[in-house]
Design a protein around this motif. Structure first.
Motif, short mmCIF file in Angstrom:
data_model
loop_
_atom_site.label_atom_id
_atom_site.label_comp_id
_atom_site.label_asym_id
_atom_site.label_seq_id
_atom_site.Cartn_x
_atom_site.Cartn_y
_atom_site.Cartn_z
N CYS A 57 0.83 -1.20 0.00
CA CYS A 57 0.00 0.00 0.00
C CYS A 57 0.87 1.25 0.00
O CYS A 57 1.70 1.44 0.90
N THR A 58 0.67 2.11 -1.00
CA THR A 58 1.34 3.40 -1.01
C THR A 58 0.39 4.45 -0.43
O THR A 58 -0.82 4.22 -0.33
N THR A 59 0.96 5.58 -0.04
CA THR A 59 0.12 6.63 0.56
C THR A 59 0.26 7.91 -0.28
O THR A 59 -0.12 7.92 -1.43
N VAL A 60 0.82 8.96 0.30
CA VAL A 60 0.94 10.22 -0.44
C VAL A 60 2.40 10.65 -0.59
O VAL A 60 2.68 11.80 -0.91
N PRO A 63 4.31 8.28 -5.78
CA PRO A 63 3.27 7.77 -6.67
C PRO A 63 3.47 6.29 -6.98
O PRO A 63 4.61 5.82 -7.11
N LEU A 64 2.37 5.57 -7.11
CA LEU A 64 2.43 4.14 -7.36
C LEU A 64 3.15 3.81 -8.66
O LEU A 64 3.97 2.88 -8.71
N ASP A 65 2.88 4.57 -9.73
CA ASP A 65 3.52 4.27 -11.01
C ASP A 65 5.03 4.46 -10.94
O ASP A 65 5.80 3.74 -11.58
N PHE A 88 -0.70 -4.22 -5.50
CA PHE A 88 -0.40 -2.84 -5.14
C PHE A 88 -1.70 -2.06 -4.98
O PHE A 88 -2.63 -2.21 -5.79
N GLU A 89 -1.76 -1.24 -3.95
CA GLU A 89 -2.96 -0.45 -3.65
C GLU A 89 -2.54 0.95 -3.22
O GLU A 89 -1.60 1.11 -2.44
N ASP A 90 -3.24 1.95 -3.73
CA ASP A 90 -2.97 3.33 -3.37
C ASP A 90 -3.98 3.79 -2.32
O ASP A 90 -5.18 3.87 -2.60
N GLY A 92 -3.79 6.72 -1.00
CA GLY A 92 -3.83 8.18 -1.04
C GLY A 92 -5.22 8.72 -1.32
O GLY A 92 -5.62 9.75 -0.75
#
Length: 461
Positions: A57-60, A63-65, A88-90, A92
């Motif tokens: 999980c990414t946050t802010v 960026p995931l890409d 993968f999950e964002d 943000g």
């Protein structure tokens, strides 16, 4: 016994006492660019599978890409695992739309839906800016920790934390393990270091451990600081030749097997040549030897060795050449130990300790390296010869720094003696443990045979 979560990097697992405790919360802290994301990706791609995937999980913060784009440059990254074993999950979006409560709700839904074996939140510290106050943030941290602890999942919380955050941020209290990654600066040198600050219910290797980042990911070089080993081992009661017949006589028939020898002297006095004698004397006796030099390149030694009838291409001669100004000392020593093991070498020359001290950068690290080096060689019954340059050209007030001469079983001093407008070379065996050695100073010359000892030298005259 606690189950372990392997990383796929054996030296990293060694630092963590065999791997991180499974189903625990690990906080990975450090400044941007220290490799936190890569560390987590090692665990993700090494442990995830389709029926129990890894949830990243990414946050802010990133960026995931961008994370995916840079991740694909690493050997550890498996594109075929994306979407099946690695998800993968964002977070943000929910964070911006609904705040911390929305993040908790979304995270709970993802865990129920995918039943992951491993969860990564990168960056966790970014959540702090969205809390109304300290109390709200602490409740959020407690909610995430409770959710992750209620199921069988290994979790990684990554963040750009500083040393000041360690005792203040709430997430450090709920984490079972805390790993700090940093870029340490010593004068003009910098090196990456990793340290375990906390690991509940588990042993780990203490102190700072060097690491590098490459296309392979993180390559770890655990701190070389061997403790005193109280176990008993039986040294081989045999003597081995030094490579110089006359010196063997002064030593009472050569060195003891497994002994450490320090050869000290001013520049140009023959220290490197004595190390080469030691290696090629071993080859003549059927023993392989490693000549580890921080002074001479292969080309430079190739100009020297043939003049004495030696070849660097001899089967038993293993050359390890590096520059002290650009090596990562932890990596160099680990690679050297592995080279000793893989080649079966019985003799090792370090030329020179002055350059090793320069590469170490810190006095305490240098002492630890030397002690560990001597202890490992002694227990493996490998004969170690180290050279040390003395600053004084005539006379000697100090042989070596940091007690090197005390660690050595044998100490040989080379010196210049002025005599009627010319310089004569002298050799003295200052120390030879368990040997009735000759303590006089003997003149020696250097010709096509190498070092050739003559008679006693009247140093006072």
């Amino acid at each position: 016994m606690t189950d372990r979560l392997p990383s796929g990097v054996h030296r990293l697992d060694d630092v963590f006492g065999g791997g991180l405790p499974a189903n625990s919360i690990t906080l990975v802290a450090g400044a941007p660019g220290t490799g936190k994301t890569i560390l987590a990706e090692h665990y993700v791609f090494h442990n995830a599978h389709a029926d129990r995937p890894a949830l990243y999980c990414t946050t802010v913060s990133e960026p995931l890409d961008k994370l995916l784009r840079y991740g694909q440059s690493l050997d550890l990254f498996d594109p075929e695992a994306i979407g099946t074993a690695v998800l993968f999950e964002d977070l943000g979006g929910p964070l911006h739309d609904g705040g911390l409560d929305a993040v908790l709700e979304r995270l709970a839904k993802l865990i129920r839906e995918h039943r992951p074996s491993l969860v990564v939140i990168d960056s966790f510290k970014a959540f702090r800016a969205f809390a109304d106050d300290d109390g709200a943030y602490r409740r959020f941290v407690h909610g995430v920790a409770g959710m992750l602890s209620a199921i069988a999942v290994s979790a990684f919380l990554l963040g750009e934390y500083t040393e000041a955050d360690v005792g203040a941020a709430a997430e450090f209290a709920v984490a079972d393990n805390v790993v700090f990654m940093a870029l340490a600066q010593t004068g003009p040198r910098s090196r990456r270091v990793l340290e375990v600050l906390k690991m509940r219910g588990s042993d780990f290797a203490s102190g700072e451990h060097g690491y590098r980042i490459s296309r392979h990911g993180i390559e770890v070089y655990p701190r070389i600081a061997d403790p005193l080993d109280p176990s008993v081992y039986d040294p081989e009661p045999v003597r081995i030749p030094s490579g110089i017949a006359a010196l063997d006589e002064l030593l009472q028939d050569g060195y003891w097997r497994g002994a450490t020898t320090l050869v000290a002297g001013p520049t140009g006095s023959g220290k490197t040549l004595m190390g080469l004698h030691f290696i090629y004397g071993g080859i003549a006796a059927g023993e392989r030897g490693i000549f580890a030099t921080l002074q001479e390149s292969r080309s430079q030694l190739n100009r020297v060795a043939p003049g004495f009838g030696w070849s660097l291409d001899d089967e038993g001669m293993i050359l390890n050449s590096a520059s002290p100004v650009d090596i990562q000392i932890d990596q160099w020593l680990h690679d050297l130990f592995e080279q000793v093991e893989s080649t079966g070498a019985r003799r090792l020359v370090i030329d020179s300790l002055s350059d090793l001290a320069t590469a170490a950068g810190e006095a305490q690290r240098y002492r630890e390296y030397l002690y560990s080096l001597v202890q490992r060689c002694a227990r493996r019954q490998i004969n170690l010869l180290m050279t040390q340059e003395i600053t004084e050209l005539f006379g000697t007030s100090q042989l070596s720094d940091f007690g090197v001469s005390h660690l050595s079983d044998n100490v040989i001093m080379l010196q210049y003696v002025p005599d009627k407008g010319r310089l004569r070379r002298g050799l003295t065996v200052l120390k030879a443990r368990a040997s009735s050695h000759d303590v006089g100073t003997h003149e020696f010359t250097i010709d096509e045979r190498g070092i050739v000892l003559a008679g006693p030298l009247d140093v006072e005259r």
